[in-house]
Scaffold this motif. Structure first.
Motif, PDB file in Angstrom:
ATOM      1  N   LEU A  53      40.048  51.054  20.417  1.00  0.00           N
ATOM      2  CA  LEU A  53      41.444  51.482  20.545  1.00  0.00           C
ATOM      3  C   LEU A  53      41.599  52.722  21.426  1.00  0.00           C
ATOM      4  N   SER A  54      40.643  53.643  21.315  1.00  0.00           N
ATOM      5  CA  SER A  54      40.803  54.967  21.920  1.00  0.00           C
ATOM      6  C   SER A  54      39.915  55.238  23.126  1.00  0.00           C
ATOM      7  N   GLY A  55      38.871  54.419  23.287  1.00  0.00           N
ATOM      8  CA  GLY A  55      37.902  54.699  24.345  1.00  0.00           C
ATOM      9  C   GLY A  55      36.928  55.805  23.979  1.00  0.00           C
ATOM     10  N   ALA A  56      36.816  56.111  22.689  1.00  0.00           N
ATOM     11  CA  ALA A  56      35.962  57.211  22.234  1.00  0.00           C
ATOM     12  C   ALA A  56      34.479  56.912  22.443  1.00  0.00           C
ATOM     13  N   ARG A  57      33.711  57.985  22.519  1.00  0.00           N
ATOM     14  CA  ARG A  57      32.256  57.874  22.495  1.00  0.00           C
ATOM     15  C   ARG A  57      31.777  58.027  21.062  1.00  0.00           C
ATOM     16  N   ILE A  58      30.666  57.364  20.734  1.00  0.00           N
ATOM     17  CA  ILE A  58      30.101  57.400  19.384  1.00  0.00           C
ATOM     18  C   ILE A  58      28.729  58.053  19.451  1.00  0.00           C
ATOM     19  N   LEU A  59      28.476  58.985  18.540  1.00  0.00           N
ATOM     20  CA  LEU A  59      27.183  59.674  18.514  1.00  0.00           C
ATOM     21  C   LEU A  59      26.714  59.864  17.079  1.00  0.00           C
ATOM     22  N   PRO A  60      25.458  59.491  16.770  1.00  0.00           N
ATOM     23  CA  PRO A  60      24.919  59.816  15.445  1.00  0.00           C
ATOM     24  C   PRO A  60      24.799  61.329  15.302  1.00  0.00           C
ATOM     25  N   ALA A  61      25.131  61.850  14.142  1.00  0.00           N
ATOM     26  CA  ALA A  61      25.091  63.302  13.925  1.00  0.00           C
ATOM     27  C   ALA A  61      23.700  63.872  14.196  1.00  0.00           C
ATOM     28  N   ARG A  62      22.654  63.090  13.940  1.00  0.00           N
ATOM     29  CA  ARG A  62      21.291  63.593  14.138  1.00  0.00           C
ATOM     30  C   ARG A  62      20.993  63.919  15.597  1.00  0.00           C
ATOM     31  N   ASP A  63      21.819  63.393  16.530  1.00  0.00           N
ATOM     32  CA  ASP A  63      21.593  63.647  17.956  1.00  0.00           C
ATOM     33  C   ASP A  63      22.432  64.798  18.487  1.00  0.00           C
ATOM     34  N   LEU A  64      23.165  65.483  17.624  1.00  0.00           N
ATOM     35  CA  LEU A  64      24.069  66.532  18.078  1.00  0.00           C
ATOM     36  C   LEU A  64      23.349  67.709  18.722  1.00  0.00           C
ATOM     37  N   ALA A  65      22.226  68.120  18.143  1.00  0.00           N
ATOM     38  CA  ALA A  65      21.561  69.332  18.625  1.00  0.00           C
ATOM     39  C   ALA A  65      21.177  69.237  20.101  1.00  0.00           C
ATOM     40  N   GLY A  66      20.853  68.055  20.578  1.00  0.00           N
ATOM     41  CA  GLY A  66      20.444  67.894  21.966  1.00  0.00           C
ATOM     42  C   GLY A  66      21.515  67.319  22.866  1.00  0.00           C
ATOM     43  N   ALA A  67      22.755  67.225  22.358  1.00  0.00           N
ATOM     44  CA  ALA A  67      23.826  66.576  23.104  1.00  0.00           C
ATOM     45  C   ALA A  67      24.511  67.532  24.078  1.00  0.00           C
ATOM     46  N   ASP A  68      25.136  66.949  25.099  1.00  0.00           N
ATOM     47  CA  ASP A  68      25.957  67.699  26.049  1.00  0.00           C
ATOM     48  C   ASP A  68      27.351  67.844  25.424  1.00  0.00           C
ATOM     49  N   ILE A  69      27.557  68.934  24.730  1.00  0.00           N
ATOM     50  CA  ILE A  69      28.792  69.113  23.961  1.00  0.00           C
ATOM     51  C   ILE A  69      30.038  69.126  24.848  1.00  0.00           C
ATOM     52  N   PRO A  70      30.063  69.861  25.962  1.00  0.00           N
ATOM     53  CA  PRO A  70      31.262  69.828  26.811  1.00  0.00           C
ATOM     54  C   PRO A  70      31.594  68.424  27.315  1.00  0.00           C
ATOM     55  N   ALA A  71      30.567  67.637  27.635  1.00  0.00           N
ATOM     56  CA  ALA A  71      30.814  66.273  28.116  1.00  0.00           C
ATOM     57  C   ALA A  71      31.400  65.411  27.009  1.00  0.00           C
ATOM     58  N   LEU A  72      30.888  65.555  25.801  1.00  0.00           N
ATOM     59  CA  LEU A  72      31.429  64.801  24.670  1.00  0.00           C
ATOM     60  C   LEU A  72      32.871  65.195  24.379  1.00  0.00           C
ATOM     61  N   ALA A  73      33.133  66.478  24.427  1.00  0.00           N
ATOM     62  CA  ALA A  73      34.462  66.979  24.080  1.00  0.00           C
ATOM     63  C   ALA A  73      35.513  66.654  25.132  1.00  0.00           C
ATOM     64  N   ALA A  74      35.083  66.150  26.281  1.00  0.00           N
ATOM     65  CA  ALA A  74      36.022  65.801  27.346  1.00  0.00           C
ATOM     66  C   ALA A  74      36.835  64.552  27.011  1.00  0.00           C
ATOM     67  N   GLY A  75      36.450  63.849  25.952  1.00  0.00           N
ATOM     68  CA  GLY A  75      37.178  62.664  25.516  1.00  0.00           C
ATOM     69  C   GLY A  75      37.187  62.590  24.005  1.00  0.00           C
ATOM     70  N   HIS A  76      37.767  61.530  23.464  1.00  0.00           N
ATOM     71  CA  HIS A  76      37.727  61.312  22.023  1.00  0.00           C
ATOM     72  C   HIS A  76      36.284  61.027  21.612  1.00  0.00           C
ATOM     73  N   VAL A  77      35.908  61.434  20.412  1.00  0.00           N
ATOM     74  CA  VAL A  77      34.512  61.271  19.989  1.00  0.00           C
ATOM     75  C   VAL A  77      34.429  60.985  18.491  1.00  0.00           C
ATOM     76  N   THR A 102      36.533  69.823  21.228  1.00  0.00           N
ATOM     77  CA  THR A 102      37.241  68.540  21.278  1.00  0.00           C
ATOM     78  C   THR A 102      38.727  68.731  20.993  1.00  0.00           C
ATOM     79  N   LEU A 103      39.037  69.473  19.945  1.00  0.00           N
ATOM     80  CA  LEU A 103      40.433  69.701  19.589  1.00  0.00           C
ATOM     81  C   LEU A 103      41.129  70.584  20.618  1.00  0.00           C
ATOM     82  N   ALA A 104      40.400  71.576  21.146  1.00  0.00           N
ATOM     83  CA  ALA A 104      40.983  72.448  22.166  1.00  0.00           C
ATOM     84  C   ALA A 104      41.334  71.671  23.430  1.00  0.00           C
ATOM     85  N   GLU A 105      40.574  70.629  23.726  1.00  0.00           N
ATOM     86  CA  GLU A 105      40.824  69.792  24.899  1.00  0.00           C
ATOM     87  C   GLU A 105      41.942  68.786  24.654  1.00  0.00           C
ATOM     88  N   GLY A 106      42.468  68.764  23.431  1.00  0.00           N
ATOM     89  CA  GLY A 106      43.553  67.842  23.115  1.00  0.00           C
ATOM     90  C   GLY A 106      43.080  66.448  22.755  1.00  0.00           C
TER      91      GLY A 106
END
Length: 213
Positions: A53-77, A102-106
């Protein structure tokens, strides 16, 4: 591959509120939602419905520490299994920054977990406060109608064709728990392959006996 589209998700009184919230995601007042419930209750399926519905990206929480946070936050997640990172400071800090950015980016954030956020043993106080302020929806244990639908779906994912009466028999006899549905279908599939027999009520009864159910 399990079917995870909206048309493959069976709606009953146990999950109707969660489905309505996912379908109405653009109206989330805080632009975030936490879905909690036992394994097999449909959380991941609803995450995939939301992604469609939203085009969101999906990420397991266990992968958060090594994730590109700004890239993820650029869209719904969507973050799956968020409660599993409790006690992992690096993952908690990454999640905290993802939440805020994510919320700051709207954009919107969907979170899944087994328990509601107020039961997560988080060590980062700022993250805990934000999670506890997240609107939450609980997926309930299945009623008879939903349990039958879950059994049929899981059998369909395994290309199992039960004979008439098999599913109603299972619903009457087995516990009302999503996790048990997965165990039962797996046991039936294994037994049917071993015996080279169709999935009948008798074979289902034998599988339940082997599981001690």
């Amino acid at each position: 591959m399990p079917a995870q589209g909206r048309d493959d998700f069976y709606v009953s009184s146990a999950n109707a509120t969660a489905v309505a919230l996912i379908e109405g995601w653009e109206d989330w007042p805080a632009r975030k939602l936490a879905l909690n419930g036992p394994p097999g209750s449909g959380k991941t399926h609803l995450v995939h419905v939301w992604r469609d519905l939203s085009g969101a990206r999906i990420l397991p929480a266990r992968d958060l520490a090594g994730a590109d946070i700004p890239a993820l936050a650029a869209g719904h997640v969507a973050i799956e299994g968020a409660d599993t990172i409790a006690g992992d400071r690096a993952a908690e800090e990454a999640f905290f920054h993802l939440h805020n950015l994510t919320l700051a980016e709207g954009n919107s954030l969907l979170i899944t977990a087994r328990a509601a956020p107020n039961h997560w043993p988080l060590i980062l106080a700022d993250l805990a406060s934000r999670m506890q302020a997240t609107p939450t929806c609980t997926l309930k244990d299945p009623d008879d109608e939903l349990l039958a639908a879950v059994l049929m779906k899981q059998m369909g994912d395994r290309q199992i064709l039960p004979t008439p009466g098999t599913i109603p028999y299972l619903v009457r006899r087995m516990p009302r728990a999503f996790g048990d549905a997965s165990r039962v279908v797996e046991a039936i599939d294994r037994l049917a392959l071993e015996r080279r027999r169709p999935v009948t009520r008798a074979l289902a009864a034998e599988a339940l006996d082997k599981l001690g159910l």
